[in-house]
Design an enzyme around this catalytic site. Sequence first.
Site, short mmCIF file in Angstrom:
data_model
loop_
_atom_site.label_atom_id
_atom_site.label_comp_id
_atom_site.label_asym_id
_atom_site.label_seq_id
_atom_site.Cartn_x
_atom_site.Cartn_y
_atom_site.Cartn_z
N ASP A 132 -34.67 -40.61 -41.98
CA ASP A 132 -35.23 -39.60 -41.08
C ASP A 132 -36.76 -39.73 -41.08
OD1 ASP A 132 -34.07 -36.55 -39.99
OD2 ASP A 132 -36.23 -36.91 -40.10
N ALA A 191 -33.13 -38.19 -32.98
CA ALA A 191 -33.55 -38.08 -31.59
C ALA A 191 -34.62 -37.00 -31.48
CB ALA A 191 -32.37 -37.70 -30.69
N TYR A 224 -35.37 -35.33 -21.42
CA TYR A 224 -34.48 -35.39 -22.59
C TYR A 224 -33.14 -36.01 -22.22
CZ TYR A 224 -30.90 -33.82 -25.89
OH TYR A 224 -29.82 -33.77 -26.74
N SER A 225 -32.48 -35.42 -21.20
CA SER A 225 -31.12 -35.90 -20.91
C SER A 225 -31.15 -37.32 -20.35
CB SER A 225 -30.38 -34.93 -19.97
OG SER A 225 -31.11 -34.67 -18.81
N ALA A 226 -32.23 -37.66 -19.62
CA ALA A 226 -32.33 -39.04 -19.11
C ALA A 226 -32.48 -40.02 -20.27
CB ALA A 226 -33.51 -39.15 -18.15
N SER A 227 -33.24 -39.63 -21.29
CA SER A 227 -33.42 -40.55 -22.42
C SER A 227 -32.13 -40.68 -23.23
CB SER A 227 -34.59 -40.11 -23.31
OG SER A 227 -34.30 -38.88 -23.96
N LYS A 228 -31.37 -39.58 -23.34
CA LYS A 228 -30.09 -39.66 -24.04
C LYS A 228 -29.10 -40.51 -23.23
CE LYS A 228 -28.86 -37.98 -27.40
NZ LYS A 228 -28.93 -38.42 -28.84
N SER A 232 -34.98 -33.80 -29.40
CA SER A 232 -33.79 -33.10 -28.90
C SER A 232 -34.06 -31.85 -28.05
CB SER A 232 -32.91 -32.70 -30.09
OG SER A 232 -33.52 -31.66 -30.82
N PHE A 245 -31.20 -30.45 -37.60
CA PHE A 245 -30.20 -29.38 -37.59
C PHE A 245 -28.76 -29.90 -37.80
CE2 PHE A 245 -27.62 -26.98 -34.17
CZ PHE A 245 -27.05 -26.12 -35.09
N THR A 291 -25.01 -35.94 -25.98
CA THR A 291 -24.99 -34.58 -25.45
C THR A 291 -24.25 -34.51 -24.12
OG1 THR A 291 -26.46 -32.93 -24.43
CG2 THR A 291 -27.30 -35.15 -24.52
N ASP A 292 -23.77 -33.31 -23.77
CA ASP A 292 -23.16 -33.11 -22.45
C ASP A 292 -24.21 -33.12 -21.34
OD1 ASP A 292 -24.36 -30.64 -22.96
OD2 ASP A 292 -22.57 -29.44 -22.59
P1 NAD Z 1 -33.08 -32.01 -34.30
O1 NAD Z 1 -34.23 -32.11 -33.36
O2 NAD Z 1 -32.85 -30.74 -35.06
O3 NAD Z 1 -33.15 -33.17 -35.39
C1 NAD Z 1 -33.51 -34.49 -35.08
C2 NAD Z 1 -33.82 -35.22 -36.38
O4 NAD Z 1 -34.14 -36.58 -36.05
C3 NAD Z 1 -35.02 -34.66 -37.13
O5 NAD Z 1 -34.73 -34.54 -38.50
C4 NAD Z 1 -36.12 -35.69 -36.89
O6 NAD Z 1 -37.06 -35.77 -37.96
C5 NAD Z 1 -35.31 -36.97 -36.77
N1 NAD Z 1 -35.99 -38.00 -35.98
C6 NAD Z 1 -36.63 -37.86 -34.78
N2 NAD Z 1 -37.13 -39.04 -34.39
C7 NAD Z 1 -36.77 -39.96 -35.33
C8 NAD Z 1 -36.97 -41.36 -35.47
N3 NAD Z 1 -37.66 -42.06 -34.55
N4 NAD Z 1 -36.45 -41.99 -36.56
C9 NAD Z 1 -35.76 -41.28 -37.50
N5 NAD Z 1 -35.58 -39.96 -37.43
C10 NAD Z 1 -36.05 -39.31 -36.34
O7 NAD Z 1 -31.79 -32.38 -33.44
P2 NAD Z 1 -30.30 -31.87 -33.56
O8 NAD Z 1 -30.14 -30.62 -32.78
O9 NAD Z 1 -29.89 -31.92 -34.99
O10 NAD Z 1 -29.55 -33.01 -32.74
C11 NAD Z 1 -29.08 -34.19 -33.39
C12 NAD Z 1 -28.46 -35.12 -32.37
O11 NAD Z 1 -27.40 -34.44 -31.69
C13 NAD Z 1 -29.43 -35.56 -31.27
O12 NAD Z 1 -29.17 -36.91 -30.98
C14 NAD Z 1 -29.07 -34.69 -30.08
O13 NAD Z 1 -29.35 -35.33 -28.87
C15 NAD Z 1 -27.60 -34.50 -30.29
N6 NAD Z 1 -27.04 -33.25 -29.76
C16 NAD Z 1 -27.60 -32.03 -30.06
C17 NAD Z 1 -27.03 -30.86 -29.57
C18 NAD Z 1 -27.61 -29.51 -29.91
O14 NAD Z 1 -27.16 -28.49 -29.35
N7 NAD Z 1 -28.57 -29.40 -30.81
C19 NAD Z 1 -25.90 -30.92 -28.77
C20 NAD Z 1 -25.33 -32.18 -28.48
C21 NAD Z 1 -25.91 -33.33 -28.99
#
Ligand code: NAD
Length: 355
Positions: free
Chosen positions: A31, A81, A158-162, A83, A10, A132-133
């Site tokens: 990815d 990640a 999730y948050s613990a791993s982040k 997520s 996303f 993430t927050d």
């Molecule tokens: P998402 O789940 O939509 O996308 C994650 C992407 O990572 C996917 O395309 C997946 O194929 C890829 N991926 C997963 N494991 C992988 C690996 N081992 N090697 C390579 N690619 C891998 O997540 P998102 O919502 O786009 O979030 C992206 C980042 O932002 C994450 O690190 C998340 O923790 C952080 N984040 C997200 C939010 C939110 O509201 N969505 C808010 C703050 C932070």
Amino acid sequence: MILVTGGAGFIGANFILDWLRLHDEPVLNLDKLTYAGNPESLASLAGDARHVFVQGDIGDRALVDRLLAAHRPRAIVNFAAESHVDRSIHGPEDFIQTNVVGTFHLLEAARAWWMALPAAEQAAFRFLHVSTDEVYGSLGPGDAPFTETTPFAPNSPYSASKAASDHLVRAYHHTYGLPVLTTNCSNNYGPLQFPEKLIPLMILNATRGQPLPIYGDGMNVRDWLYVSDHCAAIRTVLDRGQVGETYNVGGWNEMPNIAIVNTVCALLDEMRPDPAGPHARLLTYVKDRPGHDRRYAIDARKIDRELGWKPAETFESGIRKTVRWYLDNMQWVERVASGEYRNWLDRNYADRSAT
Ligand code: NAD
Ligand code: TYD
């Protein structure tokens, strides 16, 4: 060029699309294409030499070493990640594997590559970790929003791993001098979000006339930020952030879930009225998420004060664009909402009867 990991997800896909609208600097996109990765999100870049896609795992050290040597990126932006909190409750192992072990291997590859660079390239190199927050835990109603010095208190796998990955990133700076930056952002919404997360799930279910599952009492509070504002914040930190620092990113927009879902319903009533009645008739309170964090709130003053970033979008403008995007891109939604997605709905919602 820059190396973006998780660029088919996303936020990563939005980041790459925005980046290539604004720059000609190429992007190498690594990815794994898990259920959350969708190459169709980047279909508009087909044939564009500025986007190089590689399917692979951030934890595959040999692959990452090869990519760094071949493409010589000036920066790594790590979005990759697992997520989704609910998935981390049903199956935490993938979260440990990618978010902790994967980030560790990526850091090791980055460190080896960076150490061998000539001095000028070494000084310019950046490793930006997107977090993430949720690492800060849960707030009470009167508590001050999270700042960059709020102690970590993660509550879900999730948050613990982040949080673990954030700590590793920090340690690689303090121990080895790797020039890292970390961003901790609140809940994102906008185009291209997988419909397991609150806002796209509600849009999809409402358009299908299906129940809108509200966990608990619907009064859990999140801060919501439009995804392109998050992408702009990441570009800002990459450009001007001080090495070793973390920056909180948020929308100054705290809302309880029930208000979010009611807003989505009202927009759907306006944009695509349902002859069966207002979409809010589908609201259904269901069994709560275990360990459900009550409130997140971000104090985003540091990134504003030091780097001059603030959100451009209001919630009203962002949510309107988002609902419009989903209604105009139902084919994208229907294609991602197939096979594996249906299994997920069974796993997550089957034992959540209406309360
Ligand atoms: P998402 O789940 O939509 O996308 C994650 C992407 O990572 C996917 O395309 C997946 O194929 C890829 N991926 C997963 N494991 C992988 C690996 N081992 N090697 C390579 N690619 C891998 O997540 P998102 O919502 O786009 O979030 C992206 C980042 O932002 C994450 O690190 C998340 O923790 C952080 N984040 C997200 C939010 C939110 O509201 N969505 C808010 C703050 C932070
Ligand atoms: P989510 O989009 O999963 O993000 P996060 O858990 O990372 O904040 O959920 C946002 C909020 O919406 C959270 O408080 C849980 C709630 N929620 C529901 O009430 N029903 C749902 O079906 C989902 C997926 C989430």
